[in-house]
Write an enzyme that holds these catalytic residues in place. Structure first.
Site, mmCIF file in Angstrom:
data_model
loop_
_atom_site.group_PDB
_atom_site.id
_atom_site.type_symbol
_atom_site.label_atom_id
_atom_site.label_comp_id
_atom_site.label_asym_id
_atom_site.label_seq_id
_atom_site.Cartn_x
_atom_site.Cartn_y
_atom_site.Cartn_z
ATOM 1 N N ARG A 63 -23.360 5.721 -14.241
ATOM 2 C CA ARG A 63 -22.296 6.672 -13.879
ATOM 3 C C ARG A 63 -22.872 8.067 -13.643
ATOM 4 O O ARG A 63 -22.242 8.924 -13.022
ATOM 5 C CB ARG A 63 -21.188 6.696 -14.947
ATOM 6 C CG ARG A 63 -20.037 7.631 -14.593
ATOM 7 C CD ARG A 63 -18.706 7.259 -15.243
ATOM 8 N NE ARG A 63 -18.843 6.835 -16.617
ATOM 9 C CZ ARG A 63 -19.078 7.649 -17.656
ATOM 10 N NH1 ARG A 63 -19.192 8.949 -17.465
ATOM 11 N NH2 ARG A 63 -19.191 7.160 -18.866
ATOM 12 N N TYR A 116 -4.026 12.829 6.505
ATOM 13 C CA TYR A 116 -3.893 11.418 6.125
ATOM 14 C C TYR A 116 -2.779 11.301 5.069
ATOM 15 O O TYR A 116 -2.662 12.169 4.184
ATOM 16 C CB TYR A 116 -5.237 10.937 5.568
ATOM 17 C CG TYR A 116 -5.153 9.598 4.898
ATOM 18 C CD1 TYR A 116 -4.882 8.451 5.635
ATOM 19 C CD2 TYR A 116 -5.340 9.470 3.529
ATOM 20 C CE1 TYR A 116 -4.798 7.222 5.015
ATOM 21 C CE2 TYR A 116 -5.258 8.239 2.903
ATOM 22 C CZ TYR A 116 -4.980 7.120 3.646
ATOM 23 O OH TYR A 116 -4.889 5.905 3.037
ATOM 24 N N ASP A 181 -11.605 17.559 6.551
ATOM 25 C CA ASP A 181 -11.702 16.099 6.571
ATOM 26 C C ASP A 181 -12.099 15.726 7.993
ATOM 27 O O ASP A 181 -11.313 15.859 8.931
ATOM 28 C CB ASP A 181 -10.358 15.470 6.179
ATOM 29 C CG ASP A 181 -10.433 13.947 6.090
ATOM 30 O OD1 ASP A 181 -11.251 13.359 6.825
ATOM 31 O OD2 ASP A 181 -9.656 13.361 5.309
ATOM 32 N N LYS A 206 -14.321 4.240 6.868
ATOM 33 C CA LYS A 206 -14.017 4.160 8.292
ATOM 34 C C LYS A 206 -15.323 4.037 9.100
ATOM 35 O O LYS A 206 -16.038 3.083 8.907
ATOM 36 C CB LYS A 206 -13.177 5.377 8.684
ATOM 37 C CG LYS A 206 -12.044 5.710 7.677
ATOM 38 C CD LYS A 206 -10.992 4.627 7.564
ATOM 39 C CE LYS A 206 -10.050 4.793 6.377
ATOM 40 N NZ LYS A 206 -9.381 6.067 6.260
#
Ligand SMILES: *Cc1c(COP(=O)(O)O)cnc(C)c1O
Length: 431
Positions: A63, A116, A181, A206
């Protein structure tokens, strides 16, 4: 090594140590923990990670650090020309991390619609304890107050493909950091940091993934901001899976090829759609009317591979999607295959209807993500489905909804879930 061109960068970024390592593909490291041979070194490493450092002598725990993820982060930083990039388990996890990190500055966000649907919802809901002011791109400075921590925008915007002039927003924002973005543009067509943005975010699910099999997010930024994002990532745990990072790095060399080829096809499809009698409006950054600020050629090197368009009638949406055979009706974008989706009913369903309409997301709007197929095959599929949808629309029989109510719910558009059309004749030949 000279790595100035985007194609060269895409092929070689994050791989400069390969000859030293004696490998030709990135090593995939799946360890979740790392043996501690020297306790002092491990303690020092923990301190480094707590400070937000990108790496340390001992990775300690997955992590905190993973070499496969770090390698892809270095590649994205190179291609965005950023000091650093920080990877997350999804685009939304990346956006969440920036919002949480920004709270040290304040809890007010200024944002430009459309965004979005998920990002819009995260801001509108105030889930992370932030307030949002939605502002027109020309009125950013008026919206900024003492508590403003961040300005958020998307360009091209999801799903309307509206373009925003990043330099203008940055100028109006003054010393408030700007997040762009840039998912739709990819690092191949646009590098927002070059115009003064502090953060560039990609839903790597994407185009960066590009093959529909990876969920990831990434933020490219300065080392100072990256350190804060790493601290948030350690605290919240939204780490990118190393195998996903491996796949992302595997897909990077072909990113420019994929983007340029899909863009070429999108340019052709957009002009054919404009001339199609059943299409009301086409939104495509490559068309002059959609780009009054001349963003393409200045801020973006090309219009991208997404085309949005409005059908003549909302009732045609479902039969149109259902009639497509080559193009897949599905959310997401930037894949090798062509995808189409209905924003008002799917990706932006969570945004309230009035805000949707204001942001140009009508009940007739569809968003097409052009893939790598041959343009004529795509056009044939789109054209055939348009004809079928219009034929269904023109039949005099009243529409029947799957819930048997026979009537539309007042004020609601026929959502795919609520009222599914029963009137789909089996299409046995193309006409
Ligand atoms: C999909 C998308 C997101 C969210 O990314 P996930 O990887 O799905 O979490 C954010 N912004 C844009 C523009 C997107 O298209």
């Amino acid at each position: 090594m000279t790595k100035s061109g985007k194609n060269t960068l895409a092929v070689h970024a994050g791989r400069s140590d390969f000859s030293r390592l004696g490998v030709h593909a990135p090593p995939l490291s799946l360890s979740t923990t790392y043996p501690i041979k020297n306790l002092e070194k491990a303690i020092d490493s923990i301190d480094q990670f707590i400070d937000g450092k990108a790496s340390a002598a001992n990775p300690v725990y997955a992590r905190l650090f993973n070499p496969t993820v770090a390698r892809w982060e270095a590649a994205i930083a190179e291609i965005e020309n950023a000091e650093a990039s920080v990877a997350f388990s999804s685009g939304m996890a990346a956006f969440t991390a920036v919002l949480l990190a920004s709270k040290t500055r304040g809890d007010h966000i200024v944002a430009v619609r459309p965004l979005y649907g998920g990002s819009d919802h995260l801001l509108s809901s105030g889930l992370l304890g932030t307030d949002v002011t939605w502002a027109n791109p020309d009125h950013i400075s008026e919206a900024i107050g003492e508590r403003t921590a961040l300005v958020v925008l998307e360009t091209p915007a999801n799903p309307s493909l509206h373009l925003v002039d990043i330099s203008s927003i940055v100028e109006q924002a003054g010393d408030v950091p700007v997040l762009v973005d840039s998912t739709f543009a990819t690092p191949i067509l646009q590098n927002p940091l070059q115009y003064g943005a502090q953060y560039v975010l990609h839903s790597a699910t994407k185009f960066l993934g590009g093959h529909g099999d990876v969920m990831a997010g990434v933020v490219a930024t300065s080392e100072t901001h990256a350190a804060m994002l790493r601290q948030v990532r350690i605290a919240t745990g939204a780490v990118l899976n190393p195998f996903s990072a491996y796949l992302l790095h595997r897909g990077l060399p072909t990113l420019p090829l994929r983007v340029h080829r899909a863009q070429e096809t999108a340019i052709e499809l957009a002009s054919r759609l404009v001339n199609h009698p059943f299409i009301d409006r086409v939104f495509f950054p490559g068309h002059a009317e959609c780009d009054p600020l001349n963003i393409v050629g200045r801020q973006m090197t090309g219009p991208g591979a997404l085309v949005s368009f409005e059908l003549g009638n909302a009732n045609e949406v479902a039969p149109f999607l259902r009639s497509l055979e080559l193009v897949t009706a599905a959310v997401s974008l930037g894949s090798t295959d062509t995808l189409i989706q209905y924003p008002a009913g799917l990706t932006h369903r969570i945004v309230d209807e009035a805000s949707r309409e204001q942001a140009g997301i009508s009940s007739r709007l569809l968003r097409l993500s052009v893939g790598l197929e041959d343009v004529d095959d795509l056009w044939f599929d789109l054209k055939s489905a348009l004809a079928t949808a219009r034929a269904i629309q023109n039949t005099k029989r009243p529409l029947q909804w799957a819930d048997d109510s026979n009537t539309q719910v007042a004020g609601k558009q026929p959502g795919i879930r609520r009222c599914r059309l029963k009137l789909f004749p089996k299409k046995d030949s193309h006409c």
